[in-house]
Design a protein around this motif. Structure first.
Motif, PDB file in Angstrom:
ATOM      1  N   THR A   3      69.216 -10.531 102.438  1.00  0.00           N
ATOM      2  CA  THR A   3      68.001 -10.894 101.712  1.00  0.00           C
ATOM      3  C   THR A   3      66.830 -10.061 102.229  1.00  0.00           C
ATOM      4  OG1 THR A   3      67.321 -12.590 103.299  1.00  0.00           O
ATOM      5  CG2 THR A   3      68.864 -13.264 101.551  1.00  0.00           C
ATOM      6  N   LEU A   4      65.706 -10.138 101.533  1.00  0.00           N
ATOM      7  CA  LEU A   4      64.526  -9.386 101.950  1.00  0.00           C
ATOM      8  C   LEU A   4      64.066  -9.820 103.341  1.00  0.00           C
ATOM      9  CD1 LEU A   4      62.424  -9.305  98.646  1.00  0.00           C
ATOM     10  CD2 LEU A   4      63.896  -7.533  99.568  1.00  0.00           C
ATOM     11  N   ASN A   5      64.182 -11.104 103.623  1.00  0.00           N
ATOM     12  CA  ASN A   5      63.757 -11.598 104.939  1.00  0.00           C
ATOM     13  C   ASN A   5      64.599 -11.031 106.075  1.00  0.00           C
ATOM     14  OD1 ASN A   5      61.522 -13.109 104.289  1.00  0.00           O
ATOM     15  ND2 ASN A   5      62.719 -14.956 103.859  1.00  0.00           N
ATOM     16  N   ASP A   6      65.853 -10.671 105.781  1.00  0.00           N
ATOM     17  CA  ASP A   6      66.702 -10.086 106.819  1.00  0.00           C
ATOM     18  C   ASP A   6      66.117  -8.768 107.333  1.00  0.00           C
ATOM     19  OD1 ASP A   6      68.549 -12.138 106.619  1.00  0.00           O
ATOM     20  OD2 ASP A   6      69.735 -11.113 105.096  1.00  0.00           O
ATOM     21  N   TYR A   7      65.349  -8.088 106.500  1.00  0.00           N
ATOM     22  CA  TYR A   7      64.761  -6.793 106.881  1.00  0.00           C
ATOM     23  C   TYR A   7      63.328  -6.925 107.394  1.00  0.00           C
ATOM     24  CZ  TYR A   7      68.572  -3.923 105.115  1.00  0.00           C
ATOM     25  OH  TYR A   7      69.792  -3.309 104.951  1.00  0.00           O
ATOM     26  N   LYS A   8      62.825  -8.129 107.474  1.00  0.00           N
ATOM     27  CA  LYS A   8      61.429  -8.310 107.874  1.00  0.00           C
ATOM     28  C   LYS A   8      61.245  -8.032 109.356  1.00  0.00           C
ATOM     29  CE  LYS A   8      57.548 -11.513 107.476  1.00  0.00           C
ATOM     30  NZ  LYS A   8      57.111 -12.852 107.038  1.00  0.00           N
ATOM     31  N   GLY A   9      60.307  -7.103 109.676  1.00  0.00           N
ATOM     32  CA  GLY A   9      60.038  -6.756 111.062  1.00  0.00           C
ATOM     33  C   GLY A   9      58.726  -7.335 111.536  1.00  0.00           C
ATOM     34  N   PRO A  37      73.546  -4.706 104.739  1.00  0.00           N
ATOM     35  CA  PRO A  37      72.921  -5.532 105.781  1.00  0.00           C
ATOM     36  C   PRO A  37      72.190  -4.637 106.783  1.00  0.00           C
ATOM     37  CG  PRO A  37      75.264  -5.323 106.196  1.00  0.00           C
ATOM     38  CD  PRO A  37      75.013  -4.636 104.879  1.00  0.00           C
ATOM     39  N   PRO A  38      71.190  -5.161 107.486  1.00  0.00           N
ATOM     40  CA  PRO A  38      70.389  -4.344 108.405  1.00  0.00           C
ATOM     41  C   PRO A  38      71.197  -3.617 109.465  1.00  0.00           C
ATOM     42  CG  PRO A  38      69.303  -6.442 108.006  1.00  0.00           C
ATOM     43  CD  PRO A  38      70.649  -6.527 107.363  1.00  0.00           C
ATOM     44  N   HIS A  39      72.310  -4.206 109.935  1.00  0.00           N
ATOM     45  CA  HIS A  39      73.059  -3.544 111.006  1.00  0.00           C
ATOM     46  C   HIS A  39      73.836  -2.323 110.521  1.00  0.00           C
ATOM     47  CE1 HIS A  39      76.265  -6.153 109.365  1.00  0.00           C
ATOM     48  NE2 HIS A  39      77.100  -5.246 109.848  1.00  0.00           N
ATOM     49  N   LEU A  55      59.167   0.582 112.388  1.00  0.00           N
ATOM     50  CA  LEU A  55      58.776  -0.485 113.306  1.00  0.00           C
ATOM     51  C   LEU A  55      58.639  -1.823 112.589  1.00  0.00           C
ATOM     52  CD1 LEU A  55      55.922   1.418 115.215  1.00  0.00           C
ATOM     53  CD2 LEU A  55      58.364   1.352 115.760  1.00  0.00           C
ATOM     54  N   TYR A  56      58.379  -1.749 111.277  1.00  0.00           N
ATOM     55  CA  TYR A  56      58.160  -2.963 110.495  1.00  0.00           C
ATOM     56  C   TYR A  56      59.419  -3.382 109.740  1.00  0.00           C
ATOM     57  CZ  TYR A  56      53.467  -1.137 111.324  1.00  0.00           C
ATOM     58  OH  TYR A  56      52.329  -0.618 111.903  1.00  0.00           O
ATOM     59  N   THR A  57      60.544  -2.762 110.107  1.00  0.00           N
ATOM     60  CA  THR A  57      61.795  -3.018 109.407  1.00  0.00           C
ATOM     61  C   THR A  57      62.844  -3.447 110.413  1.00  0.00           C
ATOM     62  OG1 THR A  57      61.220  -1.232 107.879  1.00  0.00           O
ATOM     63  CG2 THR A  57      63.481  -2.025 107.815  1.00  0.00           C
ATOM     64  N   ARG A  58      63.487  -4.528 110.147  1.00  0.00           N
ATOM     65  CA  ARG A  58      64.516  -5.028 111.066  1.00  0.00           C
ATOM     66  C   ARG A  58      65.845  -4.347 110.748  1.00  0.00           C
ATOM     67  NH1 ARG A  58      68.087  -9.514 111.087  1.00  0.00           N
ATOM     68  NH2 ARG A  58      68.599 -10.210 113.195  1.00  0.00           N
TER      69      ARG A  58
END
Length: 282
Positions: A3-9, A37-39, A55-58
């Motif tokens: 989801t978008l929140n998964d990438y929230k930094g 997925p972010p990983h 820096l703003y991206t997980r």
């Protein structure tokens, strides 16, 4: 599904109204739309306001030297065929400090998506003219206006036969996400020029200016063939009165794409007895 929140930094430090916010949201939407997925994602950058985006991206990221993000990403891409790799940066970082790396990254055609935030000015260092500033653009260091012509990144990438050359602007989220998605799927070196406003240092090339001048190439000419290199180059030269956005070019030469073997870090390295070699020097 991610989801978008998964990438929230972490919280950003950009100026309110900066086009970088829309680009950050667009990248998150494109990645989640592809089910990544972010990983499984790494973002590379150099120096500048745009270069803060990782820096703003997980996800995995590497913040390198000014203009040096492309060679870092190239090396990483060649030893890891599993990770989706994105390079982000501004017009100064990408086409001035990193200009030579840009040329050779296109020429090598390694499988990378390069998203350039083009606000036609240096935002981090207080508003000097950048390589993509229009002729006549007045800044503190060019009080009589820029005398050189504007660097044309799309035209250069087409001339060097990139796998994908696209252009969009941060005022059209739907179009921007679509272009990002296509660039991520290009399978070779993909340049996406993202025009965006700098609300602090560029009072000429505003969001209104981009919206008035941009036209959707696909809508304006449904018969346009992005594999026609000469036609694409002519399109890249349109700028003064209006300019096209969309897929300008699709190259067909083979790209450097890592195989599906294990990433180098996970491979078993064969053990060799180097005693005979050492004996030669004793």
């Amino acid at each position: 599904m991610p989801t978008l929140n998964d990438y929230k930094g972490i919280e950003t430090t950009w100026c309110p109204g900066c086009g970088n916010f829309a680009i950050l949201t667009g990248i998150r939407q494109a990645l989640t739309g592809l089910g990544l997925p972010p990983h499984e994602v790494t973002v590379f950058s150099g120096i500048g306001q745009a270069a803060k985006l990782p820096l703003y991206t997980r996800c995995h990221y590497l913040n390198g030297l000014h203009g040096r993000a492309l060679p870092l990403a190239t090396g990483a891409r060649l030893v890891n065929g599993r990770m989706k790799m994105i390079v982000v940066g501004g017009d100064g970082d990408g086409f001035a400090e990193g200009g030579n790396h840009f040329l050779h990254a296109v020429r090598r055609n390694v499988d990378l998506a390069y998203f350039v935030h083009n606000n036609q000015v240096y935002g981090l260092t207080k508003g000097q003219a950048s390589p993509t500033s229009d002729r006549g653009f007045v800044t503190g260091t060019t009080p009589e206006g820029v005398v050189h012509g504007r660097f044309n990144p799309a035209g250069v990438a087409i001339a060097l036969d990139a796998a994908f050359v696209g252009r969009t602007h941060s005022g059209d989220m739907q179009h921007m996400v679509r272009m990002m998605t296509l660039a991520l799927q290009a399978g070779g070196f993909a340049l996406l020029e993202i025009l965006q406003p700098c609300v602090t240092y560029n009072k000429v090339n505003t969001l209104k200016w981009y919206r008035e001048k941009a036209y959707d190439l696909e809508t304006a000419d449904p018969s346009y063939d992005p594999t026609d290199r000469e036609a694409a180059f002519r399109k890249s030269l349109e700028w003064e009165d209006r300019f096209p956005i969309g897929v300008l070019y699709r190259g067909t030469r083979p790209a450097v794409v890592p195989g599906k073997d294990e990433p180098l870090a996970l491979q078993t390295v064969p053990q060799r007895d180097i005693t005979p070699l050492l004996d030669e020097f004793r």
